[in-house]
Scaffold this motif. Structure first.
Motif, PDB file in Angstrom:
ATOM      1  N   SER A 133      48.812  37.956  41.415  1.00  0.00           N
ATOM      2  CA  SER A 133      47.674  36.917  41.162  1.00  0.00           C
ATOM      3  C   SER A 133      46.554  37.969  41.884  1.00  0.00           C
ATOM      4  CB  SER A 133      47.722  35.871  42.242  1.00  0.00           C
ATOM      5  OG  SER A 133      46.412  34.999  42.027  1.00  0.00           O
ATOM      6  N   VAL A 183      46.358  31.396  46.599  1.00  0.00           N
ATOM      7  CA  VAL A 183      46.670  30.595  45.448  1.00  0.00           C
ATOM      8  C   VAL A 183      48.342  30.095  45.563  1.00  0.00           C
ATOM      9  CG1 VAL A 183      45.029  31.698  43.960  1.00  0.00           C
ATOM     10  CG2 VAL A 183      47.353  32.514  43.898  1.00  0.00           C
ATOM     11  N   THR A 208      47.630  31.231  39.435  1.00  0.00           N
ATOM     12  CA  THR A 208      46.441  30.772  39.441  1.00  0.00           C
ATOM     13  C   THR A 208      46.338  29.446  39.966  1.00  0.00           C
ATOM     14  OG1 THR A 208      44.199  30.793  38.279  1.00  0.00           O
ATOM     15  CG2 THR A 208      46.197  30.054  37.224  1.00  0.00           C
ATOM     16  N   THR A 209      44.936  29.191  40.622  1.00  0.00           N
ATOM     17  CA  THR A 209      44.508  27.636  40.614  1.00  0.00           C
ATOM     18  C   THR A 209      43.540  27.297  39.721  1.00  0.00           C
ATOM     19  OG1 THR A 209      43.040  28.517  42.519  1.00  0.00           O
ATOM     20  CG2 THR A 209      45.330  27.878  43.123  1.00  0.00           C
ATOM     21  N   GLU A 221      49.809  27.473  36.929  1.00  0.00           N
ATOM     22  CA  GLU A 221      48.882  26.827  37.466  1.00  0.00           C
ATOM     23  C   GLU A 221      49.204  26.192  38.711  1.00  0.00           C
ATOM     24  OE1 GLU A 221      45.418  25.109  35.236  1.00  0.00           O
ATOM     25  OE2 GLU A 221      46.097  23.312  36.633  1.00  0.00           O
ATOM     26  N   ASN A 222      48.941  26.755  40.229  1.00  0.00           N
ATOM     27  CA  ASN A 222      49.361  25.901  41.343  1.00  0.00           C
ATOM     28  C   ASN A 222      48.286  25.133  41.728  1.00  0.00           C
ATOM     29  OD1 ASN A 222      50.881  25.222  43.285  1.00  0.00           O
ATOM     30  ND2 ASN A 222      50.449  27.094  44.613  1.00  0.00           N
ATOM     31  N   MET A 223      48.610  24.143  42.636  1.00  0.00           N
ATOM     32  CA  MET A 223      47.526  23.158  43.255  1.00  0.00           C
ATOM     33  C   MET A 223      46.725  22.462  42.134  1.00  0.00           C
ATOM     34  SD  MET A 223      45.962  25.430  46.114  1.00  0.00           S
ATOM     35  CE  MET A 223      46.847  26.729  46.943  1.00  0.00           C
ATOM     36  N   SER A 224      47.790  22.018  41.015  1.00  0.00           N
ATOM     37  CA  SER A 224      47.045  21.466  39.717  1.00  0.00           C
ATOM     38  C   SER A 224      47.190  19.880  39.989  1.00  0.00           C
ATOM     39  CB  SER A 224      47.850  21.836  38.415  1.00  0.00           C
ATOM     40  OG  SER A 224      47.307  21.520  37.455  1.00  0.00           O
ATOM     41  N   PHE A 240      41.039  20.233  42.773  1.00  0.00           N
ATOM     42  CA  PHE A 240      40.357  21.516  42.255  1.00  0.00           C
ATOM     43  C   PHE A 240      40.152  21.792  40.671  1.00  0.00           C
ATOM     44  CE2 PHE A 240      43.296  22.714  45.871  1.00  0.00           C
ATOM     45  CZ  PHE A 240      42.010  22.913  46.829  1.00  0.00           C
ATOM     46  N   LYS A 246      52.566  23.519  35.337  1.00  0.00           N
ATOM     47  CA  LYS A 246      51.720  23.179  36.259  1.00  0.00           C
ATOM     48  C   LYS A 246      52.169  22.694  37.574  1.00  0.00           C
ATOM     49  CE  LYS A 246      47.785  21.460  33.523  1.00  0.00           C
ATOM     50  NZ  LYS A 246      46.845  19.981  33.241  1.00  0.00           N
ATOM     51  N   ILE A 283      50.020  19.460  44.012  1.00  0.00           N
ATOM     52  CA  ILE A 283      49.783  19.577  45.292  1.00  0.00           C
ATOM     53  C   ILE A 283      50.678  18.414  45.723  1.00  0.00           C
ATOM     54  CG2 ILE A 283      48.606  19.019  47.423  1.00  0.00           C
ATOM     55  CD1 ILE A 283      46.221  20.015  45.717  1.00  0.00           C
TER      56      ILE A 283
END
Length: 260
Positions: free
Chosen positions: A13, A18, A152-153, A181-184, A198, A217, A220
């Motif tokens: 990343s 992230v 990524t976020t 895509e983390n924290m999606s 986010f 995705k 959280i």
């Protein structure tokens, strides 16, 4: 030392914070739960969090006649780990090294660790496109690297930094497996409504822009934070969660592409 490793996957990343190390460790644990013999190489020298995430901070690395022996998470030796975190006297100690010393340590990690036979080696890298990335690639260039998973976020500032990482991969010839895509979004545990804290869609938009697959995705989930230092797979502790479903899908995608 890597001759017995069947598949090598980089987790990259261009942005810090992230959740790249969480993705690396949970992917390794998910592969392990699925019956594969796995190794994790943590080359984030300034922020080695893998020992913490796997509940291994009290472990030590030992030397043998062949080289460094990695730390194993259990007696069956199905999950091996190497990190500079095992070489620090205190988890709060800072690694204040110039580039050449970092490069030398990474070369040792890649060339001197006795991994033996592994189905998958997951390499958790530091954020950015620094000397550490280049050193890793120079030392495994002669091997067949499966590719990189880009984390990524959703927000634009993260996506912009991760785009630079993808450019780095293309310039250095690293195949890209796909984007996570983390924290999606945050899924309310009471009403199950998803709130996009986010923003949303950044990973998908990036995937379409650079023409690489979008893998998943990751929402959280507060339970992940509560269990972060237990060293357990989400597939075991939270088998019915959305996060567990995502990692199950990731394992299926990775293993399916290798079988093909």
């Amino acid at each position: 030392m890597l001759d017995g490793v069947k598949h090598i996957i980089l987790v990259l990343s261009g942005k810090g914070g992230v959740g790249k190390s969480t993705v690396s460790t949970q992917l390794a644990l998910a592969l392990n739960v699925s019956g594969f013999k796995v190794g994790i190489l943590d080359v984030d020298l300034c922020g080695p969090s893998v020992p913490y995430l796997l509940n291994l901070e009290d472990q030590d690395v030992h030397q043998s006649s062949e080289g460094w022996v990695p730390v194993y998470t259990n007696p069956d030796q199905m999950l091996a780990v190497m990190s500079i975190g095992f070489l620090l006297k205190n988890r709060n100690d800072g690694v204040v090294w110039r580039g050449p010393k970092k490069t030398g340590m990474i070369k040792q990690f890649i060339n001197d660790v006795v991994w033996k036979e592994l189905d998958y080696l997951i390499i958790d890298t530091p954020p950015g496109t620094s000397d550490e990335h280049i050193t890793v690639m120079e030392n495994i260039r002669q091997l067949s690297v499966d590719g990189a998973i880009i984390v990524t976020t959703p927000q634009n500032i993260a996506v912009d930094d991760v785009l630079r990482e993808i450019t780095f991969c293309k310039k250095t010839g690293i195949p890209i497996i796909g984007i996570v895509e983390n924290m999606s979004g945050f899924v309310c545990p009471t009403c199950s409504e998803c709130t996009n804290i986010f923003s949303s869609g950044g990973g998908i938009a990036l995937s379409e822009l650079v023409k690489v697959p979008f893998l998943a995705k990751l929402p959280i989930d507060p339970e992940i934070g509560k269990n972060a230092d237990k060293g357990k797979s989400i597939l075991v502790t939270m088998p019915d969660s959305q996060v567990a479903q995502v990692f199950t899908k990731l394992v299926e995608e990775i293993t399916k592409s290798k079988e093909a």
